[in-house]
Write a protein that holds these residues in place. Structure first.
Motif, mmCIF file in Angstrom:
data_model
loop_
_atom_site.group_PDB
_atom_site.id
_atom_site.type_symbol
_atom_site.label_atom_id
_atom_site.label_comp_id
_atom_site.label_asym_id
_atom_site.label_seq_id
_atom_site.Cartn_x
_atom_site.Cartn_y
_atom_site.Cartn_z
ATOM 1 N N MET A 1 3.947 2.156 23.934
ATOM 2 C CA MET A 1 3.207 0.988 25.204
ATOM 3 C C MET A 1 2.262 0.103 24.915
ATOM 4 N N PRO A 2 1.648 -0.702 24.985
ATOM 5 C CA PRO A 2 -0.039 -0.658 25.045
ATOM 6 C C PRO A 2 -0.433 -0.461 25.933
ATOM 7 N N ILE A 3 -1.525 -1.281 26.277
ATOM 8 C CA ILE A 3 -2.359 -0.571 27.599
ATOM 9 C C ILE A 3 -3.712 -1.184 26.956
ATOM 10 N N ILE A 4 -3.899 -2.555 27.980
ATOM 11 C CA ILE A 4 -4.955 -3.458 27.785
ATOM 12 C C ILE A 4 -5.787 -3.380 29.230
ATOM 13 N N THR A 5 -7.502 -4.442 28.588
ATOM 14 C CA THR A 5 -8.109 -4.735 29.791
ATOM 15 C C THR A 5 -8.381 -5.842 30.130
ATOM 16 N N ARG A 6 -8.099 -6.922 28.774
ATOM 17 C CA ARG A 6 -8.156 -7.881 28.462
ATOM 18 C C ARG A 6 -7.046 -8.382 27.932
ATOM 19 N N PRO A 7 -6.857 -9.721 28.379
ATOM 20 C CA PRO A 7 -5.739 -10.447 27.460
ATOM 21 C C PRO A 7 -5.813 -10.505 26.021
ATOM 22 N N GLN A 8 -6.948 -10.852 25.041
ATOM 23 C CA GLN A 8 -7.563 -10.961 24.106
ATOM 24 C C GLN A 8 -6.734 -9.833 22.862
ATOM 25 N N GLU A 9 -6.100 -9.016 24.177
ATOM 26 C CA GLU A 9 -6.406 -7.566 22.850
ATOM 27 C C GLU A 9 -5.085 -6.963 22.639
ATOM 28 N N PHE A 10 -4.181 -8.489 23.420
ATOM 29 C CA PHE A 10 -2.859 -7.738 22.920
ATOM 30 C C PHE A 10 -2.416 -9.123 21.822
ATOM 31 N N ASN A 11 -1.630 -9.177 20.728
ATOM 32 C CA ASN A 11 -0.844 -10.041 20.208
ATOM 33 C C ASN A 11 -0.023 -8.883 18.868
ATOM 34 N N THR A 12 1.329 -9.381 18.885
ATOM 35 C CA THR A 12 1.694 -9.778 18.259
ATOM 36 C C THR A 12 2.103 -9.579 17.341
ATOM 37 N N ASP A 13 2.316 -8.938 16.025
ATOM 38 C CA ASP A 13 1.231 -9.362 14.601
ATOM 39 C C ASP A 13 2.429 -8.881 13.581
ATOM 40 N N ASP A 14 3.873 -8.349 14.291
ATOM 41 C CA ASP A 14 5.273 -8.259 12.963
ATOM 42 C C ASP A 14 6.465 -8.714 13.490
ATOM 43 N N LEU A 15 6.403 -9.645 14.378
ATOM 44 C CA LEU A 15 7.493 -10.124 14.074
ATOM 45 C C LEU A 15 8.129 -11.377 13.051
ATOM 46 N N PHE A 16 9.190 -10.917 12.471
ATOM 47 C CA PHE A 16 9.813 -12.011 11.674
ATOM 48 C C PHE A 16 11.262 -12.815 12.041
ATOM 49 N N VAL A 17 11.240 -14.136 11.582
ATOM 50 C CA VAL A 17 13.120 -14.438 11.968
ATOM 51 C C VAL A 17 13.269 -14.824 10.885
ATOM 52 N N ASP A 18 14.391 -13.973 10.532
ATOM 53 C CA ASP A 18 14.836 -14.397 9.219
ATOM 54 C C ASP A 18 15.912 -15.335 9.349
ATOM 55 N N LEU A 19 15.686 -17.314 8.650
ATOM 56 C CA LEU A 19 16.079 -18.092 9.202
ATOM 57 C C LEU A 19 17.234 -17.979 7.817
ATOM 58 N N ARG A 20 17.697 -17.408 6.918
ATOM 59 C CA ARG A 20 18.867 -17.891 5.889
ATOM 60 C C ARG A 20 20.055 -16.983 6.737
ATOM 61 N N PRO A 21 20.685 -16.928 7.371
ATOM 62 C CA PRO A 21 21.763 -17.145 8.450
ATOM 63 C C PRO A 21 22.146 -18.721 8.511
ATOM 64 N N SER A 22 20.509 -19.246 9.347
ATOM 65 C CA SER A 22 21.660 -20.774 9.791
ATOM 66 C C SER A 22 20.704 -21.692 8.760
ATOM 67 N N TYR A 23 19.488 -21.559 8.226
ATOM 68 C CA TYR A 23 19.672 -22.611 6.884
ATOM 69 C C TYR A 23 19.690 -22.875 5.581
ATOM 70 N N GLY A 24 20.298 -21.322 5.214
ATOM 71 C CA GLY A 24 20.808 -21.000 4.044
ATOM 72 C C GLY A 24 19.722 -20.465 1.915
ATOM 73 N N TYR A 25 18.358 -20.527 3.049
ATOM 74 C CA TYR A 25 17.159 -20.639 2.109
ATOM 75 C C TYR A 25 16.804 -18.929 2.483
ATOM 76 N N PRO A 26 16.608 -18.117 1.696
ATOM 77 C CA PRO A 26 15.579 -16.866 2.108
ATOM 78 C C PRO A 26 14.367 -17.268 2.457
ATOM 79 N N LEU A 27 13.884 -17.944 3.841
ATOM 80 C CA LEU A 27 12.989 -18.127 4.025
ATOM 81 C C LEU A 27 12.760 -16.889 5.839
ATOM 82 N N TYR A 28 11.646 -16.803 5.971
ATOM 83 C CA TYR A 28 11.599 -15.474 7.285
ATOM 84 C C TYR A 28 9.856 -16.688 7.815
#
Length: 332
Positions: A1-28
């Motif tokens: 669990m990250p603990i921060i003191t200022r809001p700019q210290e937090f960012n999710t940089d490793d989240l990807f959505v796989d769109l292939r099931p919805s669109y049929g293309y290998p697009l993340y």
């Protein structure tokens, strides 16, 4: 669990959505909206403010000022509040009301430009207003996201490496063009990597002048520009795509029907990516990533409100077009 003191210290940089099931293309889809500023602009804002501090440009009496269509203004207002700076955000009448309210809630001041300039549209008018403020008061410090190299450097250091880490065999990257900070940072990174064969495709809104097309009316804030950004260098791109705002809206609604509420810039990038893949890589099992700049909560009064869409774009914009059906499989 990250603990921060200022809001700019937090960012999710490793989240990807796989769109292939919805669109049929290998697009993340790389999701950049999960931070306290709610968009990819947090990276540029933090990078530019930090560089200005290190250069000695900011002092106790300084007033940050910036032109923004919305997301960078929110990011800067958050950082200004955390660091104790005054901030004046210059927007125009297209900026979502909820975005203006958030900026003001964080203690910043909003100036709304109501009339576009004869040349360069609303962006030129906003920039002119910023220049006037700076000329009238030496305390104003303009970060100038459209020309500040610390904008693209933020993505060279963070966004592109995060994509490469998750997809070392990346074939195609799609990035939207606003200030072109994200686009240039990612493009420079992959084009400067020894042995890299990544195809970089820039995606922009129809009516924007960045890729050399004639100016046109644009009502959705985010991507696009009435003045070509100083950061933009087309030599780093392999191809470009322009997307109509009606197709942006259709794609946002299609994503929402799958449970993903994304912002207008994301709808533009996704539609551009799917269109490009359908035209240039049909049936190929390529690895493609598109960058999603923000989420859709700030667009509930515009893109996701049927009356707004119907009044400005007509009923057709609320339904998938036959052409969109061929590109976006799974949309009914």
């Amino acid at each position: 669990m990250p603990i921060i003191t200022r809001p700019q210290e937090f960012n999710t940089d490793d989240l990807f959505v796989d769109l292939r099931p919805s669109y049929g293309y290998p697009l993340y889809l790389k999701c950049e909206g999960f931070n306290f500023a709610g968009s990819v602009k947090l990276k540029a804002a933090a990078s530019m403010v930090e560089a200005a501090e290190q250069a000695g440009l900011l002092g106790p009496d300084s007033v940050l000022v910036e032109s923004s269509s919305g997301n960078l203004g929110m990011a800067l207002s958050m950082i200004a509040a955390a660091k104790g700076y005054r901030f004046v955000c210059v927007v125009d009448s297209r900026t979502n009301l909820s975005t203006r309210q958030v900026i003001e809630s964080l203690g910043s001041e909003v100036h709304v430009v109501a009339e576009p300039a004869a040349t360069g549209g609303f962006l030129a008018a906003r920039l002119n207003h910023v220049r006037e403020l700076c000329a009238a008061d030496s305390r104003y410090v303009w970060l100038n996201q459209h020309a500040n190299p610390d904008n693209w450097k933020a993505h060279y250091r963070t966004t592109a490496p995060a994509i490469e880490k998750q997809f070392p065999g990346l074939d195609v990257l799609f990035v939207g063009a606003g200030t072109t900070g994200t686009l240039m940072g990612c493009a420079r990174y992959f084009k400067e990597r020894p042995g890299s064969a990544v195809t970089v495709v820039g995606v922009d809104s129809a009516g924007s002048v960045t890729f050399g097309a004639p100016p046109g009316t644009r009502l959705i804030p985010g991507l696009g520009a009435g003045v070509r950004p100083a950061l933009f260098d087309e030599s780093y791109l392999d191809d470009t795509v322009l997307v109509s705002e009606a197709d942006t809206i259709r794609t946002c609604h299609a994503l929402a029907r799958g449970g993903f509420l994304f912002g207008g810039s994301t709808g533009t990038v996704v539609h551009g990516a799917l269109s490009w893949l359908a035209a240039h890589r049909p049936g190929e099992d390529v690895t493609a990533v598109a960058v999603s700049p923000d989420l859709g909560d700030r667009y509930v009064d515009t893109i996701y409100r049927a009356a707004w869409v119907r009044d400005l774009y007509g009923l057709d914009a609320l339904e998938p077009s036959p052409a969109a059906d061929t590109v976006i499989s799974g949309v009914h």
